[in-house]
Design a protein around this motif. Structure first.
Motif: not given
Length: 441
Positions: A159-181, A183-187, A195-196
Motif C-alpha cells: 500500500c502507498r501511505v498518504f499522510v494527512m495533516q491537521a487542517l490549518s485555521v485558514e482551511d477551517l475558516v474557509k470551510l465554516l464560511k462555505r457552510t454558512l452559505k 444550501e446543504r449547510g445553513f444557506g 469573523d472573529d
C-alpha cells in the motif's frame, strides 16, 4: 451485514448532522491537504485518472480520510464497498473477497474502504493480503495510528501511505464560511456571526473539521432568533464550546502572553506558576505540540549543560504528545514543566552560540587552520593539510595542544560555564584543560 456499498455516502430523508450534510462530494470542495490534492499533486492525479493503488490514509481525526474515500467512491468505475473495522469480522471479509474475486474474472474492479483499519487484528488484516496481491481488490485504509506499528508489514508494503495533516485555521475558516452559505449547510438561514467568532471556532477545533462543524451547528441551534436573522453572540459560542477560559484572540497576543508567562515561570524555578500557565494554554485549546516544541528549546536555552538530561525529557514529552494528543498528553507536559522548573539553570550554551554568531557574521572568510584540515588527496598533503595533527585519543591526557580556531580568533572564549548543577564540574574540567595547554607552550 456490517458492510454495505456506498453506505457512508447515501443521502436519506432523515435528519443528518451538519458535518454529514456538507461532506464534500468532489475535490474542489475538499478542505486542506494541498500537499496531496493540490493541482498536479500525485494523489489528485491518481484520483482524477481513476488509477488509485491500494493505500493507507494516515492522519488525526477530522481531516477528511473518510470524506476522501467518499469522493473516490463517486469517481471510480469500480465497485465500492465500505467496511467498519469495529463491526466487521473474518466471515464478512471472506464473503466480500469471494465476490471481488468473481468480479475480477468478469473485468470489474472492487475498491474496499476500511475505516479505522488499525482496529483489525492480524488475522483480519491477513485475510485481505492475497486479494491485494492478486489485484482482486484495491484496499483503502484509514487510520489515526502510525501504520508502521498497526498495519501488518506484508500488507503495508503493498500500500502507498498518504499522510494527512491537521487542517490549518485558514482551511477551517474557509470551510465554516462555505457552510454558512451552502444550501446543504445553513444557506437557507440568515446567520449573523462575526469573523472573529468564526475564527474562534476554527482555532478551538484544533485542525478537526468535524469538531468545527459540530460547534457551528450547536451555536446556530442556540443562537438568538428574530424574524430577520439568527444571531450568534460571543456568550452563546462560549457556552457551546464550554471553554470560557481565554481562547486566543485573532492577533495571537494572548497566545504569546501565555507562552511568555510559562517560560519565565520555569526560568524563575516556580513550578506552581508554570503548571498554571500550562493549564491555561492547554484548556484554551493550544496545540500541545507547540508547547512541547517550546519546552525542547527551553531545555537547552535555560537549563543547558547544568542538566543535559533536561533535553531528553523535553524531547520525550514531544514524542508522547505526538503519540497520544490531548487530553492524555497533558500529564507528560506537566511532568516536563515541573522537571524544567526545578532543574539547575544555565544559559551558557545559548550565550556561547550568540558570541560565536557575532564573530561568524562579521568574519565569514576565516580559513580553517591547516592542522585540522583533512588531506584527502596527495596535493592537499603537499600543501601541508593536516600537518602536525595529533589524534587526541592517542594521548595520555586525551587532549592535544592544537589551535583549532582561525589565527584571527585565537584565544577567543565563547563558552563560559556556570556553576550550577553538572556545569560546575564542566567548568573545573575546562580550567584544567586550559592550564595544561598553557603549560605546554
Amino acid at each position: 451485514m456490517s458492510m454495505e456499498q456506498l453506505s457512508l455516502f447515501d443521502s436519506q430523508e432523515t435528519y443528518h448532522p451538519l458535518a454529514s450534510r456538507v461532506r464534500p462530494e468532489d475535490l474542489e470542495e475538499f478542505a486542506g491537504q494541498e500537499h496531496l490534492l493540490g493541482k498536479g499533486k500525485v494523489l489528485r492525479r491518481l484520483i482524477e485518472n481513476d488509477q488509485i493503488p491500494s493505500m493507507i490514509f494516515w492522519g488525526p481525526p477530522g481531516v477528511g480520510k473518510t470524506t476522501l474515500a467518499g469522493i473516490i467512491a463517486h469517481r471510480t468505475h469500480a465497485r465500492f464497498i465500505n467496511f467498519s473495522a469495529v463491526t466487521s469480522g473474518i466471515k464478512e471479509i471472506k464473503e466480500v473477497m469471494a465476490q471481488a474475486e468473481s468480479d475480477r474474472r468478469m473485468g470489474v474492479k472492487t475498491v474496499v474502504f476500511v475505516d479505522e483499519i488499525h482496529r483489525f487484528n492480524k488475522a483480519q488484516q491477513d485475510a485481505f493480503l492475497p486479494y491485494v496481491e492478486r489485484g482482486s481488490i484495491i484496499l483503502i485504509g484509514a487510520t489515526t495510528e502510525n501504520p508502521s506499528f498497526e498495519v501488518n508489514g506484508a500488507l503495508l508494503s503493498r500500500c502507498r501511505v498518504f499522510v494527512m495533516q491537521a487542517l490549518s485555521v485558514e482551511d477551517l475558516v474557509k470551510l465554516l464560511k462555505r457552510t454558512l452559505k451552502s444550501e446543504r449547510g445553513f444557506g437557507y438561514l440568515n446567520i449573523d456571526i462575526s469573523d472573529d467568532l468564526v475564527d474562534m471556532i476554527a482555532r478551538f477545533a484544533n485542525g478537526d473539521a468535524r469538531a468545527a462543524l459540530n460547534v457551528l451547528e450547536m451555536a446556530v441551534t442556540n443562537g438568538e432568533v428574530s424574524a430577520e436573522k439568527t444571531t450568534i453572540t460571543r456568550e452563546v459560542l462560549q457556552q457551546c464550546i464550554g471553554k470560557k477560559s481565554l481562547l486566543y484572540d485573532k492577533k495571537g497576543e494572548e497566545h504569546y502572553n501565555l507562552i511568555s508567562a510559562l517560560h519565565k515561570s520555569m526560568r524563575n524555578s516556580d513550578p506552581d506558576a508554570a503548571v498554571y500557565w500550562l493549564a491555561r494554554m492547554l484548556e484554551a485549546g493550544e496545540d500541545p505540540l507547540y508547547v512541547a516544541r517550546r519546552l525542547v528549546r527551553y531545555a537547552s536555552e535555560d537549563v543547558g549543560l547544568a542538566d543535559s538530561q533536561a533535553l531528553s525529557v523535553a524531547v520525550a514529552a514531544y514524542q508522547a504528545c505526538h503519540f497520544l494528543g490531548m487530553p492524555e498528553c497533558n500529564v507528560h507536559l506537566s511532568h516536563t514543566v515541573i522537571y524544567l522548573s526545578m532543574a539547575p539553570k544555565s544559559n551558557s550554551a545559548y550565550k556561547a552560540y550568540e558570541r560565536a554568531k557575532a564573530d561568524a557574521e562579521t568574519m565569514l572568510a576565516e580559513p580553517v587552520p591547516l592542522v585540522i584540515r583533512n588531506a584527502v588527496t596527495d596535493l592537499m598533503g603537499q600543501l601541508h593539510y593536516g600537518e602536525g595533527y595529533v589524534y587526541a585519543h592517542d594521548t595520555q591526557e586525551k587532549v592535544a595542544r592544537m589551535q583549532c580556531l582561525p589565527d584571527s580568533l585565537a584565544g577567543r572564549e565563547y563558552y563560559r560555564p556556570g556553576d550550577e548543577g553538572a556545569e560546575r564540574e564542566i567548568a573545573q574540567k575546562l580550567e584544567r584543560i586550559k592550564a595544561w595547554k598553557e603549560k605546554q607552550q
